[in-house]
Every structure is written in structure tokens, then in C-alpha cells.
Scaffold this motif. Structure first.
Motif, mmCIF file in Angstrom:
data_model
loop_
_atom_site.group_PDB
_atom_site.id
_atom_site.type_symbol
_atom_site.label_atom_id
_atom_site.label_comp_id
_atom_site.label_asym_id
_atom_site.label_seq_id
_atom_site.Cartn_x
_atom_site.Cartn_y
_atom_site.Cartn_z
ATOM 1 N N UNK A 3 0.838 -1.185 0.000
ATOM 2 C CA UNK A 3 0.000 0.000 0.000
ATOM 3 C C UNK A 3 0.881 1.245 0.000
ATOM 4 N N UNK A 4 0.614 2.146 -0.935
ATOM 5 C CA UNK A 4 1.415 3.352 -1.084
ATOM 6 C C UNK A 4 0.519 4.575 -1.122
ATOM 7 N N UNK A 290 1.237 0.170 -4.621
ATOM 8 C CA UNK A 290 -0.096 0.386 -5.178
ATOM 9 C C UNK A 290 -0.703 1.616 -4.515
ATOM 10 N N UNK A 291 -1.119 2.599 -5.325
ATOM 11 C CA UNK A 291 -1.703 3.823 -4.782
ATOM 12 C C UNK A 291 -3.167 3.946 -5.168
ATOM 13 N N UNK A 292 -3.962 4.554 -4.274
ATOM 14 C CA UNK A 292 -5.301 5.005 -4.647
ATOM 15 C C UNK A 292 -5.107 6.125 -5.668
ATOM 16 N N UNK A 293 -6.154 6.410 -6.451
ATOM 17 C CA UNK A 293 -5.921 7.331 -7.558
ATOM 18 C C UNK A 293 -7.239 7.970 -7.993
ATOM 19 N N UNK A 294 -7.217 9.266 -8.281
ATOM 20 C CA UNK A 294 -8.355 9.981 -8.862
ATOM 21 C C UNK A 294 -9.649 9.779 -8.070
ATOM 22 N N UNK A 295 -9.599 10.117 -6.793
ATOM 23 C CA UNK A 295 -10.763 9.914 -5.928
ATOM 24 C C UNK A 295 -11.831 10.970 -6.190
ATOM 25 N N UNK A 312 -10.742 5.260 0.069
ATOM 26 C CA UNK A 312 -10.131 4.398 -0.946
ATOM 27 C C UNK A 312 -9.034 3.532 -0.356
ATOM 28 N N UNK A 313 -8.192 4.107 0.493
ATOM 29 C CA UNK A 313 -7.072 3.333 1.044
ATOM 30 C C UNK A 313 -7.559 2.252 2.003
ATOM 31 N N UNK A 314 -8.605 2.551 2.777
ATOM 32 C CA UNK A 314 -9.166 1.517 3.639
ATOM 33 C C UNK A 314 -9.767 0.382 2.833
ATOM 34 N N UNK A 315 -10.448 0.726 1.755
ATOM 35 C CA UNK A 315 -11.043 -0.268 0.865
ATOM 36 C C UNK A 315 -9.936 -1.138 0.253
#
Length: 325
Positions: A3-4, A290-295, A312-315
């Protein structure tokens, strides 16, 4: 998978640690006055990240003004390639593994990819970013970021020739430096836009890309949103590129469907089954940040939208835990 978080302000670093991230993607604020990233600046950034308890695993490539001649095959591209090589060597010397970069141009019409609407109504009065090819396919005039020339006409094979010229120059340098070059596909994956071809718009094109200069240093930033906006099977693409060791970095987001029109949704709402996508990464043996993106944009959210990013990161963390067991 690791997770990034994308971003390297002090607030970003604190937030990343609070959300359970281990890695960071940074570098957008690195000085570029010399035409390349210096070892001192890269080491300074890495030290800040590590002091916060994180690992700087990816830096963003140099900005448009330092790369557009390469992308378009314009006079002066060799000087820009020389500076790219300096950035690659310096990144390796600074102990950062991966550089994420684009071949597609940036546009005045909207970045965050290239979007035609930033306020499409979403769940609970959230605002989504969207793209509609009808809004841009005939655009001309002052379209591209300065200093990119306006009124361009550049076809597929010219872009492919420029890409091959670039890769043959920089990938051997990346090998020597012990680094990785991670191409992000064209976002949105449709062509042409304002007269310029966007060749990285299909899985077949990305296969062609990695075969131009076969090397462990030549691979992809795999964006599930961009790949999900292509008409092909995103899970097969994860397995294909992942099993070949070509996924160096992941943008993990969802979209409503393939081009020519889509919106970027909350991570669990789009047409991509994100659990199946996460399973495919693990099945393919991918070990990448892996990053969350475009929330989506939420009311009372800061410019960085930490509330939406926390969702998003929790998901994502839950999907990682489920897929890895």
C-alpha cells in the motif's frame, strides 16, 4: 502488493503512515531548473520520506517542458534524452527503484489524466471526473501545455518511432543504474486528440511497447482505471503483464466503462470488479507499490481530498488482506 500514497508534503507523509501505507510515490515538487533531478535533491526527498517511516519507491518523471521534444521527435530531443539519462542515473544513485512517466502530452483542457468534466454528480452529491470523446476529438488551437507547439498533426507510427528512439537510449542506462522505467498508458486510451496520436490505448500496444527493448528495466505503471477504460479484459492484462514481471507500480481506481465516455467512480462502484483485479495481481506474483488514484471530490474536503483518499485506502487495504489469504 504494498500500500502506497502519492504525494510528499509533510501532511501527505503523516496521512500515509496513519492509513497504514508502507511506500510513497513522490517527486512532483523536485527542482527541475537544471533540466534533470539531482542526486542531492533526490536524497533529500528520500531522507524525509524515510524519517517519516516510509519507503520512497517511485518518483514521477520530469515534467512536460523537459520531455515534450522526445515525445514529438522535435529538434532538441537529444538534449532532453541526455537529461533523462542523468535523472535515471541520479535516481539510481539516490536509491529509488522506479520512475513513472507518460508519453501522452498534457493538455490545458484538463489533467488528472485528461478529463472533460470535473463535476459529474456522484454518490451523495460527490463530484466525479469524467471524459467524453465527443467534447475533444475536434479540438484545435491553443490546446497543449506550453511550450508544446499548437496545431500539431502527429500519427501513430511517428509516435512509435519516437518511443523506440527514446527507449533504445534510456533503458540501457536504467539497467546500469539498477532502476526501472514504468510507462503509464495513455489516459484516456483513445486517439487522436487535438491531432496527436495516443498509441498506448490497447493491451496489444502495451505488449508491443515492452518488446521494443526487452529488459527487466522496461515495464509499466499498471493503472486499473486506464486499462479498465480500454475495451479489453483488465484481469487478463494484469495476469499477462504481471506474470512477465512487467508491472512495477500500480494505480488502483475504477471507471464506469470503456471509452469513448466514462466517469471515475468511488472505488467499489465502477465496472471493474476490484476484488478480482486484486486477486489477479496476487495470482500473477506482482509485488509493487499500489496507490489510490483519482478519488471523487467530497464536500468539505481539502484540495488533496484526504477524506476520499482515506475511504479508498481503507477499501484497498481490505482487498489486499482478503486477496493475500
Amino acid at each position: 502488493m504494498r500500500l502506497a500514497m502519492s504525494g510528499d508534503t509533510d501532511e501527505d507523509l503523516k496521512f500515509a503512515l496513519q492509513m497504514g501505507a508502507t511506500d510513497l510515490v513522490g517527486g512532483n515538487g523536485l527542482p527541475t531548473d537544471k533540466g534533470y533531478y539531482t542526486v542531492a535533491d533526490l536524497k533529500r526527498l528520500r531522507a524525509r520520506v524515510e524519517a517519516a517511516g516510509l519507503r520512497l519507491s517511485v518518483v514521477s518523471g520530469p515534467p512536460e517542458e523537459l520531455t515534450y521534444k522526445i515525445k514529438l521527435g522535435l529538434p532538441g530531443r537529444n538534449e532532453q534524452i541526455d537529461n533523462w539519462c542523468k535523472t535515471i542515473r541520479n535516481t539510481g544513485e539516490a536509491g529509488v527503484a522506479t520512475i513513472c512517466y507518460f508519453i501522452s502530452l498534457r493538455s490545458w483542457y484538463g489533467n488528472y489524466g485528461l478529463r472533460t468534466d470535473r463535476a459529474t454528480p456522484g454518490r451523495g452529491e460527490s463530484a466525479l471526473t469524467s471524459f467524453d470523446y465527443d467534447a475533444v476529438q475536434n479540438k484545435t488551437g491553443a490546446y497543449w501545455y506550453a511550450p508544446v507547439p499548437q496545431g500539431l498533426e502527429v500519427g501513430d507510427e511517428q509516435i512509435w518511432d519516437n518511443v523506440a528512439y527514446f527507449l533504445k537510449a534510456v533503458i540501457p542506462v536504467a539497467e546500469e543504474a539498477g532502476g526501472q522505467m514504468a510507462l503509464h498508458p495513455d489516459d484516456p486510451p483513445i486517439s487522436p486528440i487535438a491531432g496527436v496520436a495516443r498509441v498506448f490505448r490497447s493491451h496489444e500496444a502495451l505488449q508491443r511497447f515492452i518488446e521494443i527493448v526487452p529488459s527487466p528495466a522496461n515495464g509499466l505503471t499498471f493503472c486499473t482505471g486506464t486499462m479498465g477504460a480500454m475495451p479489453e479484459d483488465v484481469y487478463e492484462a494484469i495476469r499477462f503483464f504481471g506474470s512477465r514481471g512487467k508491472i512495477f507500480h500500480v494505480h488502483f481506481r475504477n471507471v464506469t466503462g470503456p471509452v469513448p465516455k466514462f466517469s471515475e467512480t468511488f472505488i467499489g462502484e465502477g465496472h471493474v470488479d476490484m476484488m478480482e483485479a486484486m486477486k489477479a495481481f496476487y495470482e500473477a506474483g506482482v509485488d509493487a507499490p499500489l496507490v489510490e488514484d483519482h478519488v471523487p471530490v467530497l464536500e468539505e474536503g481539502s484540495g488533496k481530498q484526504y477524506r476520499a483518499r482515506a475511504h479508498a485506502m481503507g477499501y484497498i487495504k481490505a482487498l489486499m488482506d482478503a486477496a493475500s489469504n
